[in-house]
Design a protein around this motif. Structure first.
Motif, short mmCIF file in Angstrom:
data_model
loop_
_atom_site.label_atom_id
_atom_site.label_comp_id
_atom_site.label_asym_id
_atom_site.label_seq_id
_atom_site.Cartn_x
_atom_site.Cartn_y
_atom_site.Cartn_z
N GLU A 84 0.83 -1.21 0.01
CA GLU A 84 -0.09 0.05 0.25
C GLU A 84 0.95 1.40 -0.03
O GLU A 84 0.53 2.20 -0.64
CB GLU A 84 -0.89 0.09 1.05
N SER A 85 1.76 1.24 0.88
CA SER A 85 2.82 2.46 0.95
C SER A 85 3.42 2.70 -0.32
O SER A 85 3.55 3.88 -0.90
CB SER A 85 4.12 2.38 1.99
N CYS A 86 3.79 1.61 -1.24
CA CYS A 86 4.47 1.73 -2.56
C CYS A 86 3.31 2.49 -3.26
O CYS A 86 3.69 3.13 -4.09
CB CYS A 86 4.83 0.52 -2.92
N ALA A 87 2.27 1.88 -3.41
CA ALA A 87 1.20 2.53 -4.43
C ALA A 87 0.85 4.13 -3.98
O ALA A 87 0.76 4.59 -4.87
CB ALA A 87 -0.18 1.70 -4.10
N TYR A 88 0.83 4.24 -2.52
CA TYR A 88 0.63 5.63 -2.49
C TYR A 88 1.93 6.56 -3.28
O TYR A 88 1.29 7.44 -3.57
CB TYR A 88 0.89 5.83 -0.76
N PHE A 89 3.17 6.06 -3.10
CA PHE A 89 4.18 6.83 -3.76
C PHE A 89 4.04 6.69 -5.12
O PHE A 89 5.01 6.99 -5.77
CB PHE A 89 5.34 6.62 -3.25
#
Length: 126
Positions: A84-89
């Motif tokens: 999820e963090s990767c997708a946010y970035f």
């Protein structure tokens, strides 16, 4: 005489081969040419859709952040099945080597701090 490159609204150097800059409203503006005035030690930018000269300090290399962009980034992170963090970035998969979250050690903390920073900037806080 050493001439420094022009700097954008965020203080980043603008390479002289940059063909597109963004105004404060986020509108994409094509660059016609750059002019340096040595007697005043200042740069001007002439945009393709205008014959007027603009200070590079009023333009940006990247579109400015917005509430819509923040919500889009949050939605992308929330909709991700994994990383999820990767997708946010804006990453499609976990690619820690180029991530600002420092190679996966504390991704969620970095995301939370980034969200808080963006909110403060969008609210006009410094």
């Amino acid at each position: 005489m050493t001439v420094e490159l022009p700097k954008d609204a965020e203080g980043r150097e603008i390479p002289l081969d940059t063909e597109v800059l963004y105004d404060k409203e986020g509108k994409r503006r094509e660059v016609d040419w750059y002019t340096f005035y040595p007697d005043k030690d200042i740069w001007d930018v002439v945009l393709a859709d205008s014959s007027a000269h603009f200070s590079p300090h009023n333009l940006s290399l990247t579109p400015p952040d917005s509430w819509k962009k923040l919500l889009d980034d949050l939605g992308r992170g929330a909709d991700a099945l994994n990383y999820e963090s990767c997708a946010y970035f804006g990453k499609s998969a976990c690619d820690c080597s180029s991530c600002i979250a420092d190679k996966g050690k504390t991704c969620e903390r970095v995301v939370m701090r980034d969200i808080a920073l963006r909110i403060r900037k969008l609210r006009g806080e410094d």
